[in-house]
Design a protein around this motif. Structure first.
Motif, PDB file in Angstrom:
ATOM      1  N   LYS A 157       9.723  13.375  14.096  1.00 31.20           N
ATOM      2  CA  LYS A 157       7.790  13.231  14.694  1.00 31.20           C
ATOM      3  C   LYS A 157       8.144  14.517  14.887  1.00 31.20           C
ATOM      4  O   LYS A 157       9.019  15.502  15.472  1.00 31.20           O
ATOM      5  CB  LYS A 157       8.464  12.715  16.298  1.00 31.20           C
ATOM      6  CG  LYS A 157       8.264  10.652  15.668  1.00 31.20           C
ATOM      7  CD  LYS A 157       7.955  10.328  16.439  1.00 31.20           C
ATOM      8  CE  LYS A 157       7.381   9.055  16.227  1.00 31.20           C
ATOM      9  NZ  LYS A 157       7.475   8.033  17.578  1.00 31.20           N
ATOM     10  N   THR A 158       6.645  15.176  15.280  1.00 31.97           N
ATOM     11  CA  THR A 158       6.383  16.859  15.461  1.00 31.97           C
ATOM     12  C   THR A 158       5.587  17.549  16.439  1.00 31.97           C
ATOM     13  O   THR A 158       4.714  16.026  15.955  1.00 31.97           O
ATOM     14  CB  THR A 158       6.197  17.715  14.148  1.00 31.97           C
ATOM     15  OG1 THR A 158       7.870  17.701  13.166  1.00 31.97           O
ATOM     16  CG2 THR A 158       6.702  18.817  14.832  1.00 31.97           C
ATOM     17  N   GLU A 159       5.452  17.024  17.336  1.00 33.49           N
ATOM     18  CA  GLU A 159       4.130  17.320  18.794  1.00 33.49           C
ATOM     19  C   GLU A 159       3.435  17.948  18.511  1.00 33.49           C
ATOM     20  O   GLU A 159       4.270  19.914  18.033  1.00 33.49           O
ATOM     21  CB  GLU A 159       4.785  17.300  19.646  1.00 33.49           C
ATOM     22  CG  GLU A 159       3.379  17.294  20.876  1.00 33.49           C
ATOM     23  CD  GLU A 159       4.125  16.920  22.570  1.00 33.49           C
ATOM     24  OE1 GLU A 159       4.314  15.750  22.388  1.00 33.49           O
ATOM     25  OE2 GLU A 159       4.651  17.258  23.194  1.00 33.49           O
ATOM     26  N   TYR A 160       2.396  18.426  18.289  1.00 32.21           N
ATOM     27  CA  TYR A 160       1.435  19.748  18.388  1.00 32.21           C
ATOM     28  C   TYR A 160       0.502  19.775  19.581  1.00 32.21           C
ATOM     29  O   TYR A 160       0.320  18.910  20.020  1.00 32.21           O
ATOM     30  CB  TYR A 160       0.954  19.907  16.787  1.00 32.21           C
ATOM     31  CG  TYR A 160       1.320  20.065  16.210  1.00 32.21           C
ATOM     32  CD1 TYR A 160       1.658  21.848  15.432  1.00 32.21           C
ATOM     33  CD2 TYR A 160       1.770  19.027  15.017  1.00 32.21           C
ATOM     34  CE1 TYR A 160       2.915  21.569  13.875  1.00 32.21           C
ATOM     35  CE2 TYR A 160       2.536  19.090  13.879  1.00 32.21           C
ATOM     36  CZ  TYR A 160       3.186  20.536  13.367  1.00 32.21           C
ATOM     37  OH  TYR A 160       4.563  20.768  12.612  1.00 32.21           O
ATOM     38  N   ARG A 161      -0.023  20.765  19.918  1.00 34.57           N
ATOM     39  CA  ARG A 161      -0.436  21.068  20.891  1.00 34.57           C
ATOM     40  C   ARG A 161      -2.160  21.915  20.467  1.00 34.57           C
ATOM     41  O   ARG A 161      -2.212  22.946  20.106  1.00 34.57           O
ATOM     42  CB  ARG A 161      -0.475  22.164  22.352  1.00 34.57           C
ATOM     43  CG  ARG A 161       1.229  21.216  22.902  1.00 34.57           C
ATOM     44  CD  ARG A 161       1.983  22.571  23.622  1.00 34.57           C
ATOM     45  NE  ARG A 161       1.282  23.577  25.047  1.00 34.57           N
ATOM     46  CZ  ARG A 161       0.742  24.645  25.150  1.00 34.57           C
ATOM     47  NH1 ARG A 161       1.620  25.509  23.840  1.00 34.57           N
ATOM     48  NH2 ARG A 161       0.025  24.895  25.675  1.00 34.57           N
TER      49      ARG A 161
END
Length: 300
Positions: free
Chosen positions: A110-114
């Protein structure tokens, strides 16, 4: 001089194109840039995030795809009819200013972006407007003048990543407190609560950097940037300056103010390469991008 080129994956079609041949940045270009970049994202989310904290952004439950933008360290999130400019969150699980976060899973990771809202960040607006290059990339050392409370600084932190550094200078002690709090969770931000007009006060804290970004909104902004460049910017390094016309001369047309500031920069070994106006995100604003002491860098 080259203006920003477009394409949906380039943050905008056309942007406010043109360097210094007179076309400058056109309003139509800025709007065109918004079509392909993040205005769609701003309606569905980034703008909602600006006005209502974590509301908006990509629609819940939608299949979101994240693609690399042509600017290193910047991405485009695509879901349904809404696109949004995003950066990879260096501090997963936490927002800085109530912005929307997007999590994408690929290969079991999982990769989180803003979401990066161009209505709240002049640098994001320039990228959406189609600038050719902002020169802020993974591993860069960035001196950021006029850091405010750290909104755009936090996205620069995402872009340069753990190998890069952001030296963030802010004069206001109130905004400086917010900036320090942002830096507590992001170890690549070095907050400096000082006046950017006096770089000798923080010379011991800042090494030679690759890029200077300035958003100080002062009548002598060009001089401030040039003074900091003398101390901290590498020969062949780049500058990115946000100019607010009314802060320099509220009686003159914005285009005349931009041209005058560009001429001032040329007298300080700073060679402007490109500029873009920021409409519809900011009125009477432009971002100028160029290289510092290019001749000295070539000789070495």
């Amino acid at each position: 001089m080259r203006g920003g080129r477009g394409g949906s994956d380039r943050g905008g079609r056309g942007g406010s194109r043109g360097g210094f041949g007179g076309r400058g940045g056109s309003r139509g270009g800025a709007r065109g840039g918004s079509r392909g970049g993040a205005r769609g994202g701003s309606r569905g989310g980034a703008r909602g995030g600006a006005r209502g904290g974590a509301r908006g952004g990509m629609r819940g439950g939608a299949k979101v795809m994240v693609e690399r933008h042509r600017h290193e360290g910047v991405f485009i999130a695509k879901g349904g009819k809404d696109d949004a400019l995003v950066t990879k969150n260096m501090d997963p699980g936490f927002s800085v200013y109530g912005e929307k976060r997007i999590t994408v899973e690929a290969n079991g990771e999982k990769t989180e972006y803003r979401v990066w809202n161009p209505f709240r960040s002049k640098l994001a607006a320039a990228i959406v407007g189609g600038v050719e290059d902002v020169f802020i990339k993974p591993g860069s050392k960035l001196l950021y003048l006029g850091a405010a409370n750290g909104t755009t600084v936090s996205h620069c932190s995402d872009i340069v990543g753990p190998e890069g550094e952001v030296y963030a200078v802010e004069f206001s002690h109130r905004s400086g407190r917010d900036l320090v709090n942002v830096a507590k969770r992001r170890t690549n931000i070095i907050p400096i609560v000082e006046d950017a007009r006096y770089p000798l006060k923080y010379r011991i804290l800042v090494p030679m950097v690759d890029v200077i970004f300035a958003d100080v909104a002062q009548p002598d902004q060009a001089r401030i940037v040039g003074h900091n460049a003398q101390y901290f910017l590498k020969p062949g390094g780049h500058f990115v300056i946000s100019i607010k016309a009314s802060c320099i001369d509220s009686t003159a047309p914005a285009e005349s103010v931009f041209a005058a500031e560009i001429n001032k920069l040329k007298t300080m070994d700073m060679k402007p390469k490109e500029y873009v106006t920021l409409e519809p995100y900011e009125r009477d604003h432009a971002v100028v991008i160029g290289v510092y002491r290019d001749d000295a860098a070539k000789k070495s």
